[in-house]
Scaffold this active site. Structure first.
Site, mmCIF file in Angstrom:
data_model
loop_
_atom_site.group_PDB
_atom_site.id
_atom_site.type_symbol
_atom_site.label_atom_id
_atom_site.label_comp_id
_atom_site.label_asym_id
_atom_site.label_seq_id
_atom_site.Cartn_x
_atom_site.Cartn_y
_atom_site.Cartn_z
ATOM 1 N N GLU A 292 93.919 42.674 45.003
ATOM 2 C CA GLU A 292 93.683 41.911 44.003
ATOM 3 C C GLU A 292 92.642 42.631 42.951
ATOM 4 O OE1 GLU A 292 91.468 39.789 41.522
ATOM 5 O OE2 GLU A 292 90.298 39.253 43.385
ATOM 6 N N CYS A 326 86.697 37.834 38.585
ATOM 7 C CA CYS A 326 87.974 38.058 38.083
ATOM 8 C C CYS A 326 88.806 36.925 37.567
ATOM 9 C CB CYS A 326 88.733 38.754 39.105
ATOM 10 S SG CYS A 326 88.663 38.088 40.685
#
Length: 542
Positions: A292, A326
């Protein structure tokens, strides 16, 4: 033992409020004071043993960078090789344990973290990563507890998945671990991610070598101690702080590399993927790559949206934890008719936002993580000050004299392709592009094509037709999509997290999908009465 084991049904860990007068507030305040008053040594943990190399790196607080919290022993070549051997030795025993036995370790760790270790892991996250009490609680305590409990539940679902059996036979699926070790590389911004990257493969019978971010090793070491206290056998998770380049080079060159579990920058993940590809012929099996990575997360508002809700989503989504998520919102598209009210509400709220030491519970924001992050973010702000067609609406102040503090910054860009609308900044900077209300469809197309990332995004609209249009047009623009809510705050078991395109492999941490990557199934067919001769009935004479 003849018994059928059922893993307890998980529920999300309740979030403590830390309101004045609550016992959890008092406990956290005391723990903050205790930890701030000492300098600890953080060792490596290899094969269940603490290793002190004598090669020390100071660990300081982002909001008070003269304050040394710990001295961290650094791994070198000998320790990296020892971690590989310890992991492989641990695999031989751990891979044979039943899921019930493995789950028992991590379920105990969850209960320890929810109680004995709670104040400590929260305080370490606040001091070492400059998170507020609320941000530390939802991350280091609650999300980590949720990962441990829900992953055990998801693992049970996986092993329960079995094939059909025909007459006279019994077909079974053996959900084996991977052969070798998993390299877990964790980021600074979420304590729980480090714990999950290392423990999720381990739950499925694998062993891991965990490289924590240098800027999160303080809180990550608390989790490692929690795992050991819960009864984790030697070698199952090996804790290896040290120079990233040297550790990665050695681990990726080893034929026993079974997988990489990664959260971090897109550039680093692509480099790791490239290195694995160049070495593919030397591995015992094809390594699993789960990552990720970055995001350029958006909020797009329709003319029918609630202006106050949009403004609140921008302030919380863009500035909580200094935008160092993020999933943090960093670009917004607001229609002309809605913008005056949205702008007014944002400015009013930012006027009440306090930035400072997280130990002062009145502060909404702390410091960014380190000097390189500070310099990068400040560079974007200074470029925006000089750029034509870009207005600095709020914030912009940067002060690194005591800590790495950056004010919540709001920009307005006439050009929807201006760099702060396109590039990942990873800091408290939000850029707004105001679009003509009648260009809703064109704006959705703009949102989709602006960024290479596809992690999170949000649409605000009270017109259901507009919502449907956004869901369709932005179907591939975000792996986690929110309707009338900020694009942050995914909860384990509720919003499995991950994105595609340049944002990663979308293997959805906090769901059964991630755990599936850490097993290598074997089909077993057992025939009770096997045939004794080769001919088939069709071969008989007329």
């Amino acid at each position: 033992m003849n018994s059928t084991n059922r893993i307890p049904t998980p529920v999300n860990e309740p979030v403590c409020s830390f309101a004045p007068g609550t016992p959890e507030r008092a406990a956290l305040k005391q723990t903050l004071a205790d930890l701030a008053g000492q300098v600890i040594e953080i060792p490596l943990v290899i094969g269940g043993k603490e290793i002190r190399t004598g090669r020390l790196r100071e660990y300081t607080s982002p909001h008070r960078h003269a304050h040394v919290l710990a001295r961290v022993h650094q791994a070198g070549g000998a320790e990296i090789d020892a971690a590989i051997q310890a992991a492989l030795a641990g695999w031989r025993e751990w891979s044979r344990w039943s899921l019930a036995d493995r789950a028992a370790v991590f379920l105990r760790a969850a209960d320890l973290l929810a109680s004995t270790f709670r104040a400590q892991v929260n305080a370490a996250t606040m001091l070492g990563q400059s998170k507020t009490a609320h941000q530390a609680e939802i991350d280091a305590a609650c999300e980590m507890v949720d990962f441990l409990r829900f992953n055990a539940h998801f693992a049970e679902r996986i092993v329960a998945e079995q094939p059909l059996s025909g007459a006279g036979q019994w077909n079974r699926m053996d959900h084996r671990p991977l052969e070798g070790f998993v390299y877990a590389i964790s980021p600074f911004n979420f304590t729980s991610i480090g714990g999950n990257l290392s423990s999720a493969p381990a739950l499925m019978g694998n062993v891991t070598i965990w490289k924590p971010a240098a800027t999160a090793v303080y809180s990550n070491y608390v989790l490692m101690r929690c795992f050991l206290e819960a009864g984790l056998p030697p070698g199952v998770i090996n804790f290896l702080p040290g120079p990233s380049g040297e550790i990665s080079t050695r681990l990726l060159a080893d034929r026993h590399l079974a997988g990489i579990h990664f959260t971090g920058s897109t550039d680093v993940f692509q480099t790791l993927w490239r290195q694995v590809g160049e070495s593919i012929s030397r591995y015992a099996a094809y390594p699993r790559l789960v990552g990720e990575t970055g995001g350029k997360d958006f909020i797009v508002a329709h003319a029918s949206a609630d202006a106050d809700a949009v403004a609140t989503a921008i302030v919380r989504g863009a500035y909580e934890y200094q935008g160092q998520k993020c999933s943090a919102a960093s670009r917004a598209y607001i229609p002309t008719g809605l913008w005056p009210r949205v702008k007014e509400r944002i400015l009013e709220m930012l006027g009440r936002v306090r930035v400072g030491d997280p130990a002062d519970f009145r502060n909404f924001m702390g410091a960014v993580i380190d000097r390189p992050a500070f310099d990068k973010i400040q560079g974007y702000i200074e470029d925006a000050r000089r750029a034509s067609g870009v207005s600095l609406i709020a914030g912009g102040g940067c002060d690194a004299s005591e800590g790495y503090f950056i004010e919540p910054t709001l920009l307005q860009a006439e050009d929807a392709q201006y760099r702060t609308m396109c590039e990942e900044i990873f800091g408290p900077v939000m850029t707004v592009h105001v679009y003509p209300e009648k260009r809703w469809t064109e704006t959705l197309e703009l949102v989709d094509r602006t960024s290479p990332y596809a992690l999170t995004g949000a649409v605000f609209a009270n017109d259901r037709g507009a919502t449907r249009a956004a869901l369709a047009a932005l179907r591939f623009a975000a792996g986690n999509f929110y309707v009338n809510d900020k694009p942050t705050g995914a909860v384990v078991g509720q919003q499995p997290f991950g994105g595609a395109r340049a944002s990663g492999t979308n293997d959805k941490a906090g769901s059964v999908l991630n755990l599936l990557r850490w097993v290598s199934p074997r089909s077993v067919k057992e025939t009770f009465v096997p045939p004794r001769d080769f001919p088939y009935p069709f071969m008989a004479e007329e």
